[in-house]
Design a protein around this motif. Structure first.
Motif, short mmCIF file in Angstrom:
data_model
loop_
_atom_site.label_atom_id
_atom_site.label_comp_id
_atom_site.label_asym_id
_atom_site.label_seq_id
_atom_site.Cartn_x
_atom_site.Cartn_y
_atom_site.Cartn_z
N GLN A 280 -7.77 10.60 64.37
CA GLN A 280 -6.59 11.23 63.90
C GLN A 280 -6.24 12.19 64.57
N GLU A 281 -6.64 13.15 65.00
CA GLU A 281 -6.37 14.49 65.58
C GLU A 281 -5.88 14.43 66.46
N ASP A 284 -2.71 12.43 67.36
CA ASP A 284 -1.41 13.46 67.30
C ASP A 284 -1.24 14.43 68.21
#
Length: 314
Positions: A280-281, A284
């Motif tokens: 997810q990093e 994002d």
């Protein structure tokens, strides 16, 4: 390709590294022209994506070719020697199959249990590059832009009657700023103009160049190709295709005996493919995909320059 050792100008010389043509520098233009050459598959708020899309939906060509070649060799070898496999022995039969069908083993190694996709993201905002590590792990990873060196490699390819040079961009990741040991690598293969592609990347990352050329639309993310659905569509348009392209249909029907093993190998490639899960990093960090609405609202033209379609290498 040789992607081991240390990434320094002294250690990575053309005379020492096979297939190495040149090493690029980030402070020097790699070409007078710049263009992604159709490699651009995504533009995000903070990054660009190259070579995205499914690797396995239509994969299996090399494995199928090797399988068929090995079976043909196993059938023809005893005929040419005017004997039978019972006389030659089972061991010689296996030797013949794997000697002529070594391409099958190479194809199976690279195509089975391979990543479902292998894009490379250049994150300008965070000065990072995200890619799928090539090798045994084949897992998503990232590297700081300052630790990446880029090289132009060339290999020979083609057929026995027509050889040509195939160009590649090789990205080498150093262990740290003080340790030039190569810890990972990534290759963009079969590049027509490697200098222009590198210059496109370099300008985007270091010169804040727009990711799109003048008059260019953002790449569209289409649905994944599925061979089963494609066959259903062919069945639906079967007679229409015969009327519109009879000669093409005729040759395609002649190739059905070759398509059948390819179909089963392709299903095996798809079923064994490993889905790439980006953290997810990373998602994002990329930001939202750029749309036409974003381009219209971009009054400073940081995403796409003004003017008609550029004459640069696209």
């Amino acid at each position: 390709m040789n992607v081991s050792g240390q990434s320094t100008d002294e250690a990575r010389q053309e005379s020492l590294i096979g297939n190495l043509v040149s090493r690029y520098r980030k402070d020097v233009p790699g070409s007078h022209q710049a263009g992604h050459q159709g490699r651009l598959t995504g533009v995000y708020q903070n990054a660009i994506e190259l070579d995205g899309g499914s690797l396995v939906s239509a994969g299996g060509y090399v494995t199928t070719f090797g399988l068929i070649a090995g079976l043909i060799a196993a059938y023809v070898f005893p005929i040419l020697n005017k004997t039978t496999w019972a006389e030659l022995g089972f061991g010689l039969m296996l030797f013949s199959f794997f000697s002529f069908g070594s391409v099958f083993l190479i194809g199976a190694y690279f195509e089975l249990f391979s990543p479902s996709e292998a894009p490379i993201y250049f994150d300008r905002l965070n000065r990072r590059v995200y890619f799928v590590e090539q090798g045994k792990k084949r897992s998503p990873c990232w590297a700081d832009w300052s630790l990446i060196d880029v090289e132009h490699h060339a290999t020979m390819g083609g057929s026995p009657t027509s050889l040509r040079r195939i160009h590649h961009l090789v990205f080498l990741v150093r262990n740290s700023a003080n340790d030039p040991t190569i810890m990972a690598s990534y290759v963009i293969s079969n590049v027509e103009f490697p200098g222009a592609l590198w210059e496109y990347i370099r300008r985007y990352m270091d010169d804040d160049a727009p990711p799109l050329l003048a008059g260019e639309a953002p790449p569209l993310k289409g649905g994944k190709f599925d061979m089963i659905e494609a066959l259903k569509q062919r069945k639906k348009n079967y007679w229409k295709d015969w009327r519109e392209a009879p000669f093409t249909q005729f040759w395609q029907h002649l190739c059905i005996p070759l398509f059948i093993p390819f179909f089963f190998v392709n299903r095996l490639v798809v079923w064994t493919a490993r889905t790439v899960h980006w953290p997810q990093e990373v998602k994002d960090a990329l930001g939202a995909p750029i749309t036409e609405e974003d381009l219209n609202a971009d009054s400073t033209h940081k995403l796409r320059p003004e003017g008609d379609a550029a004459k640069e290498i696209v």
